[in-house]
Enzyme design. Structure first.
Site, PDB file in Angstrom:
ATOM      1  N   HIS A   1      -9.757   1.878   0.915  1.00  0.00           N
ATOM      2  CA  HIS A   1      -9.235   3.212   1.261  1.00  0.00           C
ATOM      3  C   HIS A   1     -10.380   4.185   1.529  1.00  0.00           C
ATOM      4  O   HIS A   1     -10.342   4.969   2.482  1.00  0.00           O
ATOM      5  CB  HIS A   1      -8.392   3.784   0.111  1.00  0.00           C
ATOM      6  CG  HIS A   1      -6.931   3.523   0.251  1.00  0.00           C
ATOM      7  ND1 HIS A   1      -6.180   4.004   1.297  1.00  0.00           N
ATOM      8  CD2 HIS A   1      -6.064   2.855  -0.548  1.00  0.00           C
ATOM      9  CE1 HIS A   1      -4.920   3.627   1.151  1.00  0.00           C
ATOM     10  NE2 HIS A   1      -4.821   2.919   0.035  1.00  0.00           N
TER      11      HIS A   1
ATOM     12  N   CYS B   1       0.871  -1.177   0.000  1.00  0.00           N
ATOM     13  CA  CYS B   1       0.000   0.000   0.000  1.00  0.00           C
ATOM     14  C   CYS B   1       0.904   1.221   0.000  1.00  0.00           C
ATOM     15  O   CYS B   1       1.916   1.250   0.706  1.00  0.00           O
ATOM     16  CB  CYS B   1      -0.880  -0.006   1.244  1.00  0.00           C
ATOM     17  SG  CYS B   1      -1.927   1.441   1.367  1.00  0.00           S
TER      18      CYS B   1
ATOM     19  N   HIS C   1      -8.854  -2.915  -2.965  1.00  0.00           N
ATOM     20  CA  HIS C   1      -7.898  -2.116  -2.189  1.00  0.00           C
ATOM     21  C   HIS C   1      -8.339  -0.644  -2.156  1.00  0.00           C
ATOM     22  O   HIS C   1      -8.349  -0.012  -1.091  1.00  0.00           O
ATOM     23  CB  HIS C   1      -6.514  -2.258  -2.837  1.00  0.00           C
ATOM     24  CG  HIS C   1      -5.421  -1.538  -2.129  1.00  0.00           C
ATOM     25  ND1 HIS C   1      -4.439  -2.189  -1.413  1.00  0.00           N
ATOM     26  CD2 HIS C   1      -5.125  -0.211  -2.026  1.00  0.00           C
ATOM     27  CE1 HIS C   1      -3.603  -1.301  -0.904  1.00  0.00           C
ATOM     28  NE2 HIS C   1      -3.990  -0.084  -1.273  1.00  0.00           N
ATOM     29  N   GLU C   2      -8.725  -0.113  -3.301  1.00  0.00           N
ATOM     30  CA  GLU C   2      -9.090   1.320  -3.357  1.00  0.00           C
ATOM     31  C   GLU C   2     -10.403   1.591  -2.631  1.00  0.00           C
ATOM     32  O   GLU C   2     -10.557   2.615  -1.959  1.00  0.00           O
ATOM     33  CB  GLU C   2      -9.166   1.808  -4.811  1.00  0.00           C
ATOM     34  CG  GLU C   2      -7.888   1.667  -5.616  1.00  0.00           C
ATOM     35  CD  GLU C   2      -6.632   2.123  -4.900  1.00  0.00           C
ATOM     36  OE1 GLU C   2      -6.716   3.037  -4.060  1.00  0.00           O
ATOM     37  OE2 GLU C   2      -5.568   1.553  -5.166  1.00  0.00           O
TER      38      GLU C   2
HETATM   39  C1  LIG Z   1      -2.738  -4.362  -5.221  1.00  0.00           C
HETATM   40  S1  LIG Z   1      -3.607  -2.974  -4.927  1.00  0.00           S
HETATM   41  C2  LIG Z   1      -2.330  -1.764  -4.651  1.00  0.00           C
HETATM   42  C3  LIG Z   1      -2.841  -0.390  -4.854  1.00  0.00           C
HETATM   43  C4  LIG Z   1      -1.863   0.668  -4.532  1.00  0.00           C
HETATM   44  N1  LIG Z   1      -2.506   1.935  -4.577  1.00  0.00           N
HETATM   45  C5  LIG Z   1      -2.926   2.530  -3.450  1.00  0.00           C
HETATM   46  O1  LIG Z   1      -4.018   2.604  -3.067  1.00  0.00           O
HETATM   47  C6  LIG Z   1      -0.733   0.691  -5.541  1.00  0.00           C
HETATM   48  O2  LIG Z   1       0.268   0.062  -5.285  1.00  0.00           O
HETATM   49  O3  LIG Z   1      -0.886   1.319  -6.571  1.00  0.00           O
END
Ligand SMILES: CSCC[C@H](NC=O)C(=O)O
Length: 136
Positions: free
Chosen positions: A130, A85, A126-127
């Protein structure tokens, strides 16, 4: 470096609101930031760049997709993923789903639904985390 632009707001939950014209400018900022850092970044949530809106931009197979008010409506095949992250050091284990359906408004405020699997699904999960103030 992308980590320098990740502010404390990345840790705060964003309230859900109807998409508005001003969201388009925020979406533009998120997309510009993602593209500027595409070597190290595959997805961004609005709160990561200090914008308190439910907006994400994700790089899906080389195409940047913006999602206003994204919601996961189906999730199948849970597994343990290892991911990094931009707001944290290192790599951590977390539960993800291999296949999801995400509903969102597009940049013309049309309701959309997208089925995703694998890494694209992982980025979207993941987003959206967030936006809820959840970090791996
Ligand atoms: C595998 S999901 C990883 C997402 C991360 N971006 C942040 O929120 C990034 O490394 O771009």
């Amino acid at each position: 470096m992308i980590r320098d632009i990740c502010k404390d707001e990345a840790f705060l939950q964003i309230p859900s609101e109807k998409a508005t014209i001003e969201d388009l400018e925020i979406a533009r900022d998120i997309v510009d930031t993602l593209i500027a850092h595409q070597e190290e970044c595959v997805g961004l949530a609005a709160n990561m760049i200090s914008k308190s809106k439910n907006i994400i931009a994700v790089n899906i197979h080389g195409t940047v997709q913006v999602m206003l008010n994204p919601v996961i409506t189906e999730a199948k095949n849970e597994y343990e993923a290892e991911e990094g992250c931009l707001s944290l050091d290192g790599v951590r284990k977390t539960k993800r789903f291999k296949s999801i359906v995400v509903e969102y408004d597009d940049l013309k405020f049309r309701k959309k639904s997208m089925k995703l699997s694998g890494f694209s699904a992982q980025i979207v999960q993941h987003e959206i985390d967030h936006l809820k103030g959840i970090l791996i």
